[in-house]
Design a protein around this motif. Structure first.
Motif, PDB file in Angstrom:
ATOM      1  N   PHE A   1       0.723  -0.906   0.147  1.00  0.00           N
ATOM      2  CA  PHE A   1      -0.424  -0.074   0.107  1.00  0.00           C
ATOM      3  C   PHE A   1       0.759   1.583   0.224  1.00  0.00           C
ATOM      4  N   GLY A   2       1.989   1.549   0.285  1.00  0.00           N
ATOM      5  CA  GLY A   2       3.442   2.629  -0.215  1.00  0.00           C
ATOM      6  C   GLY A   2       3.634   2.884  -1.097  1.00  0.00           C
TER       7      GLY A   2
ATOM      8  N   ASP B   1       4.034   9.870  -6.530  1.00  0.00           N
ATOM      9  CA  ASP B   1       4.444   9.061  -6.083  1.00  0.00           C
ATOM     10  C   ASP B   1       5.861   7.818  -5.897  1.00  0.00           C
TER      11      ASP B   1
ATOM     12  N   HIS C   1       1.161  -1.233  -5.049  1.00  0.00           N
ATOM     13  CA  HIS C   1       0.766  -0.234  -5.539  1.00  0.00           C
ATOM     14  C   HIS C   1      -1.032  -0.529  -5.117  1.00  0.00           C
TER      15      HIS C   1
ATOM     16  N   SER D   1      -4.497   0.463  -3.873  1.00  0.00           N
ATOM     17  CA  SER D   1      -5.081   1.548  -3.505  1.00  0.00           C
ATOM     18  C   SER D   1      -5.708   1.218  -2.043  1.00  0.00           C
ATOM     19  N   PRO D   2      -5.010   2.906  -1.348  1.00  0.00           N
ATOM     20  CA  PRO D   2      -5.594   2.660  -0.154  1.00  0.00           C
ATOM     21  C   PRO D   2      -6.759   2.663   0.444  1.00  0.00           C
ATOM     22  N   ARG D   3      -8.154   2.633  -0.835  1.00  0.00           N
ATOM     23  CA  ARG D   3      -9.178   1.813  -0.395  1.00  0.00           C
ATOM     24  C   ARG D   3     -10.171   0.241   0.087  1.00  0.00           C
ATOM     25  N   TYR D   4      -8.531  -0.619  -0.114  1.00  0.00           N
ATOM     26  CA  TYR D   4      -8.867  -1.857   0.298  1.00  0.00           C
ATOM     27  C   TYR D   4      -7.648  -1.962   1.336  1.00  0.00           C
ATOM     28  N   THR D   5      -7.269  -0.823   2.207  1.00  0.00           N
ATOM     29  CA  THR D   5      -6.552  -1.088   3.753  1.00  0.00           C
ATOM     30  C   THR D   5      -7.172  -2.754   4.365  1.00  0.00           C
TER      31      THR D   5
ATOM     32  N   GLU E   1      -7.262  -6.667   1.617  1.00  0.00           N
ATOM     33  CA  GLU E   1      -5.946  -6.879   0.524  1.00  0.00           C
ATOM     34  C   GLU E   1      -5.928  -8.154   0.460  1.00  0.00           C
TER      35      GLU E   1
END
Ligand SMILES: [Zn+2]
Ligand SMILES: [Zn+2]
Length: 341
Positions: A14-15, A59, A312, A314-318, A321
């Motif tokens: 996610f980074g 990024d 890569h 997306s943070p929407r799926y924290t 995973e």
């Protein structure tokens, strides 16, 4: 077969994207992408000889400053590659700072920035601390079949891909090399010596079995020398096919782009590929010009990649995973309905 490279994702998936490629037998490394690299200690940044930047979205490029900061005064050379417009980006980033005293450092740093155009020509410029990082043009080069680095043991190839803005994908290809089984040579009655370099070269060039090889070594009472046909020495040789390591990120899924990616990464032993969205959000992925995990898996499957590492996310799926990974795995197995159920 072990690769001469050891490649690892820089950050958790996610980074910021990036892969650090260490050379197993040299104090040297490559870096794919220049996002947040705070995780890399200075000694690992100082080991970099080449940095390959896919494109200069923040990024993928915000780590440029940290690399330069650590390298100034401590490192002599750094080669950077990027897509069209890259040299301007490097120039602008360097121009953001005041460099009135770097010319006094004992070690001067020269950054060579190279941008690869659509049809293969490369433009380069040099930025040197001795001249306060002022841009100095270098002669144009070319990248035959996308090859931007060609060394005895490997080459690095790139392909210009579509992310609405041009974006580079990369492949490191180790060349086939020859190992000599020294114990077998000894069993055959020969001693090792500098002649092994000629033997390896003859074998790699594919010379015929009756090609003469000069076998010689020094002994206490002079030099031993004889001529032996290549074929007679082949039982002591082992041909080792090189590994292929690929990095693809920030690409949109359409036919022409997919074809370019598959051509670049075909037969990869290790493929790092972005898997940003779930297939249920494919419309959003297309709009953002990124791959879904399913699309990444289908590309890897079409290219017959042996091992695939997604990144890569997306943070929407924290919290999802596992879903991203499962969708990729299903697509890798050739399940076209991956992620659609
Ligand atoms: Zn990105
Ligand atoms: Zn991007």
């Amino acid at each position: 077969m072990r690769s001469i490279f050891d490649a690892q994702l820089l950050n958790e998936p996610f980074g910021d994207p990036g892969v650090y490629v260490d050379f197993r037998f040299e104090r040297r490394a490559f870096l794919f992408d220049l996002g947040d690299n705070a995780v890399l200690p200075p000694r690992k940044l100082l080991r970099l000889s080449h940095v390959f930047v896919s494109h200069t979205h923040m990024d993928h490029f915000i780590g440029f400053d940290r690399l330069v900061r650590i390298s100034v005064g401590r490192k002599a050379d750094l080669a950077m590659f990027g897509p069209p417009g890259f040299i301007d980006r490097v120039e602008h980033r360097l121009a953001a700072y005041t460099w009135d005293r770097v010319d006094r450092y004992d070690v001067s740093l020269a950054i060579t920035a190279t941008e690869v155009a659509e049809t293969g020509p490369m433009r380069s410029a040099r930025f040197d601390t001795r001249h306060a990082f002022a841009r100095e043009p270098l002669p144009d080069g070319c990248a035959p079949e996308g090859v931007i680095v060609d060394e005895p043991d490997f080459r690095v190839r790139c392909a210009l891909l579509d992310h609405r803005t041009p974006c580079l994908g990369f492949a490191i290809e180790e060349k086939t090399h020859v190992n000599v089984w020294k114990n077998r040579l000894v069993e055959m009655g020969y001693k090792t010596g500098p002649w092994l370099a000629d033997l390896k070269r003859a074998a790699l060039e594919g010379q015929p079995d009756d090609a003469p090889v000069r076998v010689w070594w020094r002994e206490a009472h002079g030099e031993h020398e004889e001529t032996v046909p290549l074929g007679a020495l082949k039982p002591a040789l082992e041909f080792v096919h090189g590994q292929k390591l690929c990095y693809v990120t920030d690409v949109v899924f359409h036919e022409a782009n997919v074809q370019r990616i598959v051509d670049l990464v075909r037969g990869a032993d290790l493929l790092f590929i972005e898997s940003v969205f779930l297939e249920e959000d494919v419309a959003h992925a297309t709009q953002k010009q990124h791959l879904t995990a399913s699309q990444a898996g289908r590309i890897a499957c079409a290219a017959r990649a042996r091992s695939v590492v997604p990144f890569h996310f997306s943070p929407r799926y924290t919290d999802r995973e596992a879903d991203l990974r499962a969708e990729l795995e299903m697509a890798l197995e050739g399940n076209e309905r991956a992620g659609t159920e």
